[in-house]
Design a protein around this motif. Structure first.
Motif, PDB file in Angstrom:
ATOM      1  N   GLY A 255      30.710  73.063 -25.430  1.00 56.82           N
ATOM      2  CA  GLY A 255      29.876  74.258 -25.741  1.00 56.82           C
ATOM      3  C   GLY A 255      28.799  74.209 -26.842  1.00 56.82           C
ATOM      4  N   LEU A 256      28.867  72.978 -27.388  1.00 52.56           N
ATOM      5  CA  LEU A 256      27.902  72.624 -28.537  1.00 52.56           C
ATOM      6  C   LEU A 256      26.484  72.560 -28.147  1.00 52.56           C
ATOM      7  CD1 LEU A 256      29.998  70.312 -30.652  1.00 52.56           C
ATOM      8  CD2 LEU A 256      29.912  72.678 -31.141  1.00 52.56           C
ATOM      9  N   VAL A 257      25.492  73.205 -28.588  1.00 50.90           N
ATOM     10  CA  VAL A 257      24.127  73.291 -28.016  1.00 50.90           C
ATOM     11  C   VAL A 257      23.521  71.832 -28.765  1.00 50.90           C
ATOM     12  CG1 VAL A 257      23.722  75.502 -27.616  1.00 50.90           C
ATOM     13  CG2 VAL A 257      23.165  74.856 -29.749  1.00 50.90           C
ATOM     14  N   PHE A 258      22.782  71.342 -28.315  1.00 47.16           N
ATOM     15  CA  PHE A 258      21.974  70.256 -28.716  1.00 47.16           C
ATOM     16  C   PHE A 258      20.458  69.846 -28.218  1.00 47.16           C
ATOM     17  CE2 PHE A 258      24.083  68.298 -25.211  1.00 47.16           C
ATOM     18  CZ  PHE A 258      22.873  67.394 -24.599  1.00 47.16           C
ATOM     19  N   ALA A 259      19.680  69.256 -29.209  1.00 45.93           N
ATOM     20  CA  ALA A 259      18.379  68.867 -28.647  1.00 45.93           C
ATOM     21  C   ALA A 259      18.266  67.341 -29.011  1.00 45.93           C
ATOM     22  CB  ALA A 259      17.142  69.712 -29.395  1.00 45.93           C
ATOM     23  N   ARG A 260      18.169  66.696 -28.179  1.00 50.24           N
ATOM     24  CA  ARG A 260      18.221  64.979 -28.138  1.00 50.24           C
ATOM     25  C   ARG A 260      16.690  64.453 -27.742  1.00 50.24           C
ATOM     26  NH1 ARG A 260      17.511  61.882 -23.957  1.00 50.24           N
ATOM     27  NH2 ARG A 260      19.475  62.292 -23.084  1.00 50.24           N
ATOM     28  N   TRP A 261      16.031  63.971 -28.773  1.00 53.90           N
ATOM     29  CA  TRP A 261      14.619  62.946 -28.570  1.00 53.90           C
ATOM     30  C   TRP A 261      15.280  61.569 -28.280  1.00 53.90           C
ATOM     31  CZ3 TRP A 261      12.989  59.172 -31.318  1.00 53.90           C
ATOM     32  CH2 TRP A 261      11.511  58.651 -30.863  1.00 53.90           C
ATOM     33  N   ALA A 262      14.493  61.069 -27.262  1.00 57.14           N
ATOM     34  CA  ALA A 262      14.595  59.623 -27.195  1.00 57.14           C
ATOM     35  C   ALA A 262      13.173  59.156 -27.038  1.00 57.14           C
ATOM     36  CB  ALA A 262      15.389  59.079 -26.019  1.00 57.14           C
ATOM     37  N   GLY A 263      12.890  58.005 -27.603  1.00 61.29           N
ATOM     38  CA  GLY A 263      11.374  57.358 -27.392  1.00 61.29           C
ATOM     39  C   GLY A 263      11.683  56.602 -25.779  1.00 61.29           C
ATOM     40  N   GLY A 264      10.680  56.012 -25.555  1.00 68.38           N
ATOM     41  CA  GLY A 264      10.462  55.451 -24.364  1.00 68.38           C
ATOM     42  C   GLY A 264      11.006  53.967 -24.437  1.00 68.38           C
ATOM     43  N   ALA A 265      11.088  53.291 -23.014  1.00 64.89           N
ATOM     44  CA  ALA A 265      11.188  51.862 -22.874  1.00 64.89           C
ATOM     45  C   ALA A 265      10.401  51.522 -21.938  1.00 64.89           C
ATOM     46  CB  ALA A 265      12.677  51.605 -22.348  1.00 64.89           C
ATOM     47  N   PRO A 266       9.377  50.716 -22.497  1.00 64.72           N
ATOM     48  CA  PRO A 266       8.187  50.382 -21.434  1.00 64.72           C
ATOM     49  C   PRO A 266       8.784  50.000 -20.238  1.00 64.72           C
ATOM     50  CG  PRO A 266       7.608  49.805 -23.593  1.00 64.72           C
ATOM     51  CD  PRO A 266       9.067  50.243 -23.712  1.00 64.72           C
ATOM     52  N   GLY A 267       8.109  50.346 -19.030  1.00 63.15           N
ATOM     53  CA  GLY A 267       8.394  49.939 -17.875  1.00 63.15           C
ATOM     54  C   GLY A 267       9.688  50.562 -17.215  1.00 63.15           C
ATOM     55  N   ALA A 268      10.521  51.413 -18.103  1.00 63.93           N
ATOM     56  CA  ALA A 268      11.784  51.996 -17.343  1.00 63.93           C
ATOM     57  C   ALA A 268      11.822  53.415 -17.765  1.00 63.93           C
ATOM     58  CB  ALA A 268      12.924  51.379 -18.361  1.00 63.93           C
ATOM     59  N   PHE A 269      11.457  54.188 -18.626  1.00 63.67           N
ATOM     60  CA  PHE A 269      11.493  55.703 -18.991  1.00 63.67           C
ATOM     61  C   PHE A 269      10.650  55.953 -19.938  1.00 63.67           C
ATOM     62  CE2 PHE A 269      15.386  53.983 -20.779  1.00 63.67           C
ATOM     63  CZ  PHE A 269      15.189  54.321 -22.137  1.00 63.67           C
TER      64      PHE A 269
END
Length: 148
Positions: free
Chosen positions: A75-89
């Motif tokens: 129950g720990l809240v979070f916000a996660r940012w991830a950069g992209g991987a070209p051609g994948a996500f």
């Protein structure tokens, strides 16, 4: 080989001291640091007046899998940012508000992005603002105490 991206996460909420070692194990498992320079997390330096901030470069699939699973399970809240991987996500912000997980398209600078299709689907200016508010969920401080 996994596609990799830079990742940053902010974690907040209340955690029992008995569960703190398991959080530390998740942090170690994911190889997360307290900054982009690779500074190791030192439990004695936990500032309980702010959310816990962790980051790393070259993270498989752009996810801190152990940390995120631990947070959801406890129950720990979070916000996660991830950069992209070209051609994948592409870049994204993932938000767990304690109840549900939502994914939002983001820029490489962690700004929330919306396609015209998403805006049309939301249907109103109020719905767009609600969508943005969910993406910008405020993460409380991480407190390790007996009330979890």
């Amino acid at each position: 080989m996994a596609d990799r991206a830079s990742v940053a996460i902010r974690i907040g909420g209340s955690l029992s001291p008995a569960l703190f070692p398991a959080l530390l194990a998740a942090i170690e498992s994911d190889g997360a640091f307290t900054d982009w320079n690779g500074t190791a997390f030192v439990p004695d330096n936990l500032d309980q007046s702010v959310p816990l901030y962790l980051a790393d470069h070259e993270v498989a699939w752009g996810r801190f899998e152990a940390i995120e699973a631990f947070c959801v399970d406890h129950g720990l809240v979070f916000a996660r940012w991830a950069g992209g991987a070209p051609g994948a996500f592409g870049p994204e912000r993932l938000v767990f508000d304690g109840t549900s997980i939502r994914s939002f398209a983001a820029s490489d600078d962690d700004e929330i992005m919306m396609s015209a299709e998403t805006v049309r689907g939301l249907g109103s200016y109020a719905a767009v603002l609600s969508h943005l508010a969910a993406a910008e969920f405020e993460i409380p401080p991480l407190r390790v105490n007996g009330s979890a």
